[in-house]
Design a protein around this motif. Structure first.
Motif, PDB file in Angstrom:
ATOM      1  N   LYS A  37       0.853  -1.187   0.000  1.00  0.00           N
ATOM      2  CA  LYS A  37       0.000   0.000   0.000  1.00  0.00           C
ATOM      3  C   LYS A  37       0.886   1.234   0.000  1.00  0.00           C
ATOM      4  O   LYS A  37       1.875   1.304   0.759  1.00  0.00           O
ATOM      5  CB  LYS A  37      -0.867  -0.008   1.256  1.00  0.00           C
ATOM      6  N   GLN A  38       0.567   2.195  -0.854  1.00  0.00           N
ATOM      7  CA  GLN A  38       1.320   3.446  -0.886  1.00  0.00           C
ATOM      8  C   GLN A  38       0.346   4.611  -0.718  1.00  0.00           C
ATOM      9  O   GLN A  38      -0.305   5.036  -1.667  1.00  0.00           O
ATOM     10  CB  GLN A  38       2.108   3.588  -2.182  1.00  0.00           C
ATOM     11  N   PRO A  39       0.217   5.127   0.492  1.00  0.00           N
ATOM     12  CA  PRO A  39      -0.667   6.271   0.721  1.00  0.00           C
ATOM     13  C   PRO A  39      -0.061   7.541   0.127  1.00  0.00           C
ATOM     14  O   PRO A  39       1.050   7.493  -0.409  1.00  0.00           O
ATOM     15  CB  PRO A  39      -0.743   6.333   2.254  1.00  0.00           C
ATOM     16  N   PRO A  40      -0.750   8.672   0.224  1.00  0.00           N
ATOM     17  CA  PRO A  40      -0.213   9.916  -0.339  1.00  0.00           C
ATOM     18  C   PRO A  40       1.176  10.288   0.169  1.00  0.00           C
ATOM     19  O   PRO A  40       1.937  10.967  -0.501  1.00  0.00           O
ATOM     20  CB  PRO A  40      -1.259  10.960   0.075  1.00  0.00           C
ATOM     21  N   SER A  41       1.531   9.830   1.354  1.00  0.00           N
ATOM     22  CA  SER A  41       2.882  10.088   1.872  1.00  0.00           C
ATOM     23  C   SER A  41       3.949   9.380   1.038  1.00  0.00           C
ATOM     24  O   SER A  41       5.142   9.684   1.150  1.00  0.00           O
ATOM     25  CB  SER A  41       2.991   9.610   3.322  1.00  0.00           C
ATOM     26  N   ARG A  42       3.526   8.442   0.199  1.00  0.00           N
ATOM     27  CA  ARG A  42       4.377   7.680  -0.725  1.00  0.00           C
ATOM     28  C   ARG A  42       5.261   6.636  -0.041  1.00  0.00           C
ATOM     29  O   ARG A  42       6.117   6.043  -0.674  1.00  0.00           O
ATOM     30  CB  ARG A  42       5.196   8.602  -1.628  1.00  0.00           C
ATOM     31  N   GLN A  43       5.021   6.409   1.238  1.00  0.00           N
ATOM     32  CA  GLN A  43       5.727   5.309   1.894  1.00  0.00           C
ATOM     33  C   GLN A  43       5.166   3.985   1.400  1.00  0.00           C
ATOM     34  O   GLN A  43       3.991   3.873   1.074  1.00  0.00           O
ATOM     35  CB  GLN A  43       5.547   5.417   3.415  1.00  0.00           C
ATOM     36  N   MET A  44       6.012   2.978   1.293  1.00  0.00           N
ATOM     37  CA  MET A  44       5.597   1.642   0.857  1.00  0.00           C
ATOM     38  C   MET A  44       5.341   0.782   2.089  1.00  0.00           C
ATOM     39  O   MET A  44       6.242   0.542   2.882  1.00  0.00           O
ATOM     40  CB  MET A  44       6.692   0.997  -0.002  1.00  0.00           C
ATOM     41  N   ILE A  45       4.114   0.319   2.219  1.00  0.00           N
ATOM     42  CA  ILE A  45       3.705  -0.452   3.394  1.00  0.00           C
ATOM     43  C   ILE A  45       3.264  -1.831   2.947  1.00  0.00           C
ATOM     44  O   ILE A  45       2.372  -1.964   2.103  1.00  0.00           O
ATOM     45  CB  ILE A  45       2.552   0.254   4.129  1.00  0.00           C
ATOM     46  N   LEU A  46       3.866  -2.857   3.504  1.00  0.00           N
ATOM     47  CA  LEU A  46       3.479  -4.223   3.154  1.00  0.00           C
ATOM     48  C   LEU A  46       2.104  -4.520   3.735  1.00  0.00           C
ATOM     49  O   LEU A  46       1.871  -4.339   4.926  1.00  0.00           O
ATOM     50  CB  LEU A  46       4.505  -5.221   3.689  1.00  0.00           C
ATOM     51  N   VAL A  47       1.201  -4.986   2.884  1.00  0.00           N
ATOM     52  CA  VAL A  47      -0.149  -5.329   3.313  1.00  0.00           C
ATOM     53  C   VAL A  47      -0.259  -6.820   3.606  1.00  0.00           C
ATOM     54  O   VAL A  47      -0.766  -7.240   4.650  1.00  0.00           O
ATOM     55  CB  VAL A  47      -1.182  -4.930   2.237  1.00  0.00           C
ATOM     56  N   ILE A  48       0.233  -7.621   2.665  1.00  0.00           N
ATOM     57  CA  ILE A  48       0.050  -9.065   2.790  1.00  0.00           C
ATOM     58  C   ILE A  48       1.041  -9.769   1.882  1.00  0.00           C
ATOM     59  O   ILE A  48       1.471  -9.200   0.871  1.00  0.00           O
ATOM     60  CB  ILE A  48      -1.411  -9.448   2.438  1.00  0.00           C
ATOM     61  N   ARG A  49       1.416 -10.985   2.229  1.00  0.00           N
ATOM     62  CA  ARG A  49       2.320 -11.745   1.388  1.00  0.00           C
ATOM     63  C   ARG A  49       1.819 -13.185   1.264  1.00  0.00           C
ATOM     64  O   ARG A  49       1.097 -13.678   2.129  1.00  0.00           O
ATOM     65  CB  ARG A  49       3.737 -11.729   1.950  1.00  0.00           C
ATOM     66  N   GLN A  50       2.245 -13.821   0.189  1.00  0.00           N
ATOM     67  CA  GLN A  50       1.829 -15.189  -0.101  1.00  0.00           C
ATOM     68  C   GLN A  50       3.029 -15.959  -0.636  1.00  0.00           C
ATOM     69  O   GLN A  50       3.678 -15.500  -1.581  1.00  0.00           O
ATOM     70  CB  GLN A  50       0.703 -15.187  -1.145  1.00  0.00           C
ATOM     71  N   GLU A  51       3.321 -17.089  -0.029  1.00  0.00           N
ATOM     72  CA  GLU A  51       4.352 -17.970  -0.562  1.00  0.00           C
ATOM     73  C   GLU A  51       3.707 -18.915  -1.576  1.00  0.00           C
ATOM     74  O   GLU A  51       2.653 -19.494  -1.297  1.00  0.00           O
ATOM     75  CB  GLU A  51       4.996 -18.790   0.564  1.00  0.00           C
ATOM     76  N   ALA A  52       4.324 -19.071  -2.723  1.00  0.00           N
ATOM     77  CA  ALA A  52       3.713 -19.851  -3.799  1.00  0.00           C
ATOM     78  C   ALA A  52       3.521 -21.321  -3.438  1.00  0.00           C
ATOM     79  O   ALA A  52       2.639 -21.992  -3.973  1.00  0.00           O
ATOM     80  CB  ALA A  52       4.556 -19.738  -5.065  1.00  0.00           C
ATOM     81  N   TYR A  53       4.355 -21.841  -2.528  1.00  0.00           N
ATOM     82  CA  TYR A  53       4.243 -23.249  -2.180  1.00  0.00           C
ATOM     83  C   TYR A  53       3.090 -23.517  -1.214  1.00  0.00           C
ATOM     84  O   TYR A  53       2.738 -24.660  -0.952  1.00  0.00           O
ATOM     85  CB  TYR A  53       5.547 -23.771  -1.585  1.00  0.00           C
ATOM     86  N   LYS A  54       2.495 -22.460  -0.692  1.00  0.00           N
ATOM     87  CA  LYS A  54       1.363 -22.621   0.230  1.00  0.00           C
ATOM     88  C   LYS A  54       0.047 -22.534  -0.549  1.00  0.00           C
ATOM     89  O   LYS A  54      -0.190 -21.559  -1.264  1.00  0.00           O
ATOM     90  CB  LYS A  54       1.392 -21.533   1.302  1.00  0.00           C
ATOM     91  N   GLN A  55      -0.780 -23.531  -0.399  1.00  0.00           N
ATOM     92  CA  GLN A  55      -2.070 -23.520  -1.093  1.00  0.00           C
ATOM     93  C   GLN A  55      -3.073 -22.612  -0.407  1.00  0.00           C
ATOM     94  O   GLN A  55      -3.960 -22.046  -1.050  1.00  0.00           O
ATOM     95  CB  GLN A  55      -2.625 -24.937  -1.187  1.00  0.00           C
ATOM     96  N   GLN A  56      -2.925 -22.473   0.901  1.00  0.00           N
ATOM     97  CA  GLN A  56      -3.885 -21.665   1.642  1.00  0.00           C
ATOM     98  C   GLN A  56      -3.678 -20.190   1.348  1.00  0.00           C
ATOM     99  O   GLN A  56      -2.547 -19.691   1.358  1.00  0.00           O
ATOM    100  CB  GLN A  56      -3.722 -21.922   3.132  1.00  0.00           C
ATOM    101  N   ASN A  57      -4.780 -19.498   1.096  1.00  0.00           N
ATOM    102  CA  ASN A  57      -4.715 -18.068   0.829  1.00  0.00           C
ATOM    103  C   ASN A  57      -4.381 -17.296   2.102  1.00  0.00           C
ATOM    104  O   ASN A  57      -4.945 -17.554   3.169  1.00  0.00           O
ATOM    105  CB  ASN A  57      -6.049 -17.574   0.268  1.00  0.00           C
ATOM    106  N   ALA A  58      -3.507 -16.320   1.968  1.00  0.00           N
ATOM    107  CA  ALA A  58      -3.110 -15.510   3.113  1.00  0.00           C
ATOM    108  C   ALA A  58      -4.225 -14.541   3.497  1.00  0.00           C
ATOM    109  O   ALA A  58      -4.983 -14.066   2.638  1.00  0.00           O
ATOM    110  CB  ALA A  58      -1.841 -14.729   2.789  1.00  0.00           C
ATOM    111  N   THR A  59      -4.333 -14.280   4.784  1.00  0.00           N
ATOM    112  CA  THR A  59      -5.274 -13.280   5.281  1.00  0.00           C
ATOM    113  C   THR A  59      -4.590 -12.455   6.361  1.00  0.00           C
ATOM    114  O   THR A  59      -3.756 -12.969   7.108  1.00  0.00           O
ATOM    115  CB  THR A  59      -6.539 -13.921   5.880  1.00  0.00           C
ATOM    116  N   GLU A  60      -4.948 -11.178   6.399  1.00  0.00           N
ATOM    117  CA  GLU A  60      -4.463 -10.258   7.428  1.00  0.00           C
ATOM    118  C   GLU A  60      -5.613  -9.327   7.753  1.00  0.00           C
ATOM    119  O   GLU A  60      -5.843  -8.324   7.082  1.00  0.00           O
ATOM    120  CB  GLU A  60      -3.259  -9.442   6.921  1.00  0.00           C
ATOM    121  N   ASN A  61      -6.346  -9.682   8.796  1.00  0.00           N
ATOM    122  CA  ASN A  61      -7.478  -8.869   9.233  1.00  0.00           C
ATOM    123  C   ASN A  61      -8.462  -8.670   8.073  1.00  0.00           C
ATOM    124  O   ASN A  61      -9.044  -9.625   7.584  1.00  0.00           O
ATOM    125  CB  ASN A  61      -6.975  -7.545   9.815  1.00  0.00           C
TER     126      ASN A  61
END
Lengths: 115, 114
Positions: free
Chosen positions: A38-62
């Motif tokens: 996520k990059q808000p107007p401040s232009r900082q880069m914020i990690l929202v979520i990640r997924q490893e390809a070897y994992k079948q389960q979909n990632a969730t974060e809130n």
């Protein structure tokens, strides 16, 4: 070379509703990592979520979850109960392998949450 | 929580001048990166650095650019003779290594070449 495509330059959603941002990628690798930033107007880069390809389960974060379809090389981000603070540019990114791997970014999707 | 810090937050420089952008990666991280984002465009990889040497660089990273880790904590990007098209947001990132995949980004340095 890897490519990442975000086909939606702009999207909008009403506050409290759900929105899905799409991302497709192209790679010949079998093991890799996918991210939404996520990059808000401040232009900082914020990690929202990640997924490893070897994992079948979909990632969730809130309120954030992904729909990872490895065969289709698709990695969409779902934001539930959208909030005004979610207004930002969202980038999908691919990383070939852990450690020294560089990240390849899509063009981004500008999301506006409307009150 | 540890974070990557970049200084300055905004730098204005005259065309042809040299600039040095500074970054302090997270202390136990081993891999370091510079990315560039021209306004309104995607984030582009410039260079990665590991074990005191460049591990990969993009075609953007030409002879005008150099990186250094002078003292074991700072990680710098030097642009030798800036051009107008170097105006962009420059992001530093660091990564712990194999067991921790994502890169942590700094808040960026906005470089304006006039």
């Amino acid at each position: 070379a890897q490519t990442v495509t975000q086909s939606q330059p702009e999207m909008s959603v009403q506050e409290a509703e759900t929105v899905t941002l799409s991302c497709t990628y192209d790679t010949s690798e079998n093991n890799y990592y996918l991210f939404w930033y996520k990059q808000p107007p401040s232009r900082q880069m914020i990690l929202v979520i990640r997924q490893e390809a070897y994992k079948q389960q979909n990632a969730t974060e809130n309120r954030f979850s992904v729909n990872f379809q490895k065969a289709a090389k698709s990695f969409s981000l779902k934001i539930s109960d959208s909030q005004l603070g979610d207004t930002a540019m969202y980038f999908c990114a691919f990383m070939k392998h852990a450690g020294a791997g560089k990240s390849t970014f899509g063009d981004g999707t500008t999301l506006t949450v409307k009150p | 929580e540890p974070e990557v810090t970049q200084t300055p937050s905004h730098q204005v420089t005259q065309m042809g001048q040299e600039v040095i952008l500074r970054c302090v990666p997270i202390s136990n991280h081993l891999y370091f990166y510079w990315y560039r984002q021209i306004l309104g465009q995607k984030v582009e990889f410039l260079v990665s650095f590991y074990n005191n040497e460049i591990s990969e660089k993009s075609e953007i990273f030409d002879d005008q650019f150099s990186v250094e880790r002078p003292d074991g904590s700072n990680f710098t990007l030097k642009i030798r003779s800036t051009k107008l098209e170097d105006s962009a947001m420059y992001f530093c990132a660091s990564n712990k290594g194999a067991e921790n995949t994502e890169a942590f980004f700094g808040q960026g340095t906005r470089l304006t070449v006039v």
